[in-house]
Design an enzyme around this catalytic site. Structure first.
Site, PDB file in Angstrom:
ATOM      1  N   GLU A 100       0.847  -1.199   0.000  1.00  0.00           N
ATOM      2  CA  GLU A 100       0.000   0.000   0.000  1.00  0.00           C
ATOM      3  C   GLU A 100       0.884   1.252   0.000  1.00  0.00           C
ATOM      4  O   GLU A 100       0.699   2.167  -0.799  1.00  0.00           O
ATOM      5  CB  GLU A 100      -0.893  -0.021   1.239  1.00  0.00           C
ATOM      6  CG  GLU A 100      -1.761   1.218   1.399  1.00  0.00           C
ATOM      7  CD  GLU A 100      -2.486   1.256   2.730  1.00  0.00           C
ATOM      8  OE1 GLU A 100      -3.440   2.036   2.852  1.00  0.00           O
ATOM      9  OE2 GLU A 100      -2.089   0.515   3.664  1.00  0.00           O
ATOM     10  N   HIS A 101       1.824   1.294   0.930  1.00  0.00           N
ATOM     11  CA  HIS A 101       2.785   2.397   1.037  1.00  0.00           C
ATOM     12  C   HIS A 101       4.192   1.835   0.883  1.00  0.00           C
ATOM     13  O   HIS A 101       4.535   0.854   1.544  1.00  0.00           O
ATOM     14  CB  HIS A 101       2.692   3.085   2.403  1.00  0.00           C
ATOM     15  CG  HIS A 101       1.307   3.482   2.807  1.00  0.00           C
ATOM     16  ND1 HIS A 101       0.598   2.813   3.796  1.00  0.00           N
ATOM     17  CD2 HIS A 101       0.494   4.472   2.354  1.00  0.00           C
ATOM     18  CE1 HIS A 101      -0.582   3.386   3.944  1.00  0.00           C
ATOM     19  NE2 HIS A 101      -0.677   4.387   3.076  1.00  0.00           N
TER      20      HIS A 101
END
Length: 428
Positions: free
Chosen positions: A326-327
């Site tokens: 996601e990050h």
């Protein structure tokens, strides 16, 4: 904390890292029961579930936050928080405004005009979690983008507090983001109300925003009644680091995701420097004791923190692409070069001065991002997702005459005679 070594392929030892399931099937049935009940009983069901799940007594007419509560929110929010909300909203709207879709057309053949036009969706809903933490930033990272798109009707829905009110910072952010309505509804019943509509709640054309496993399951089940941004699970961060990366920065960034509270978060470090792993582990344990949400971090510490040793940055990029975080933070001497090798990530944060929380709060791009490996096939929320795209097709008589034979032949191949005659009749 789990230590792994990547030597060109992922062994069974990597299963706890990659087999993260955001969609537990054991809750699907109970979610379906709630959604079916809402379709049958409407407002009455919403009242029952508000009492059951959030402990508040609400009837139709009380689901919406009233104007007086909205107006009173300003005085209840500290000025530094209001300033931060103002800054974030401005940055998000500015970023989204840079890529508003534009109508276009061209003439590929004589007498043929083709193109597309775009119109903002008429009504969208933004789900804002409020359980373990009131996610004020999610208001901005959904509704403010819809505002930039020109959506005329923007509704925020968030679980009420125990006294039946909504967190004032969420209300202040909702006003700043251009929300036209705020609902005191949470969880599955909020998703159902906005997907199907009730006697007092208009259905939304799109529902966006993150939520827990039940909200995620509900979003999956209402898909088709409305559109969705994506279905997101617990938060995750991966940090690619080399010997130049400060251990205290990395530890702080890993902890920033571990504190979310579900216990299913993952925080992963990938490095070619074995000594850095020891330094970061030591920093993690020391910094953890300084946090206010230690109990949330402890849920993740044993099974959600991963250290992966690789031989070089090329291997680190390979691990990142397999994981699809996601990050993704890249804290290396050549961060841009490493990033160029990676295709699958929700958002990439480059260099030691770009911690992931700047993306959560103020940078500009939405923090609503794919999790659980969905970065292989989904992208984060962007302004174009709040538009309907419509194709435009225009033929002259001469242009149709040139291609009507192909229309008739294709219709014949599919056994659709009326389709073919729709074209040929114009020249009989």
């Amino acid at each position: 904390m789990i230590r792994l070594e990547f030597t060109g392929r992922c062994t069974a030892d990597f299963d706890p890292l990659f087999e993260r399931n955001a969609f537990p099937e054991d809750i699907a049935s109970s979610v379906n029961e709630i959604l079916c009940d809402i379709r049958k009983r409407g407002d009455e069901a919403i009242s029952d579930y508000a009492k059951k799940f959030d402990g508040v007594e609400l009837i139709a007419g009380q689901f919406q936050v009233c104007q007086e509560e909205l107006d009173a929110a300003d005085a209840k929010v500290d000025q530094d928080i209001k300033d931060a909300i103002d800054l974030a909203a401005a940055n998000i709207i500015d970023f989204s405004s840079q890529k508003l879709p534009q109508a276009w057309d061209y003439s590929p053949r004589e007498g043929v005009q083709l193109g597309e036009k775009y119109a903002p969706l008429s009504r969208i809903a933004c789900y804002v979690p409020g359980g373990t933490a009131p996610l004020v930033s999610t208001v901005l990272h959904t509704a403010a983008i819809a505002k930039a798109a020109g959506v005329p009707d923007i509704v925020i829905t968030t679980p009420p507090q125990k006294d039946g009110t909504v967190n004032p910072a969420i209300l202040y952010a909702a006003k700043k983001a251009g929300a036209t309505e705020v609902l005191k509804l949470g969880g599955v019943y909020a998703i159902g109300a906005l997907a199907y509509g009730t006697e007092s709640i208009k259905r939304a054309r799109k529902i966006c925003g993150p939520g827990n496993a039940y909200v995620t399951a509900a979003k999956r089940q209402v898909y088709g009644y409305c559109s969705l941004d994506l279905v997101a699970g617990p938060s995750e961060v991966m940090v690619i680091a080399d010997k130049t990366a400060p251990a205290k920065f990395i530890a702080a960034d890993l902890l920033s995701q571990a504190e979310h509270g579900s216990g299913y978060e993952q925080a992963v470090m990938v490095t070619d420097c074995a000594e850095l792993i020891d330094e970061v582990e030591k920093e993690l344990l020391e910094q953890k004791e300084l946090l206010g949400r230690v109990e949330c971090v402890d849920k993740v510490l044993d099974n959600g923190i991963f250290f992966i040793k690789v031989n070089d940055m090329e291997a680190a990029a390979e691990v990142a692409d397999l994981y699809a975080p996601e990050h993704l933070e890249i804290i290396t001497e050549d961060a841009d070069d490493v990033a160029a090798q990676i295709s699958n990530a929700g958002a990439i944060f480059l260099g030691p001065w770009t911690p992931e929380p700047v993306g959560d709060f103020v940078a500009g791009p939405s923090h609503v991002l794919p999790t659980g490996g969905a970065g292989h096939h989904f992208s984060g929320l962007t302004v174009d997702q709040f538009f309907r795209r419509t194709s435009l097709i225009k033929y002259s008589k001469e242009a149709l005459q040139k291609e009507v034979g192909a229309v008739a032949a294709m219709a014949k191949a599919e056994g659709l005679g009326a389709h073919g005659r729709s074209g040929t009749i114009r020249f009989e």
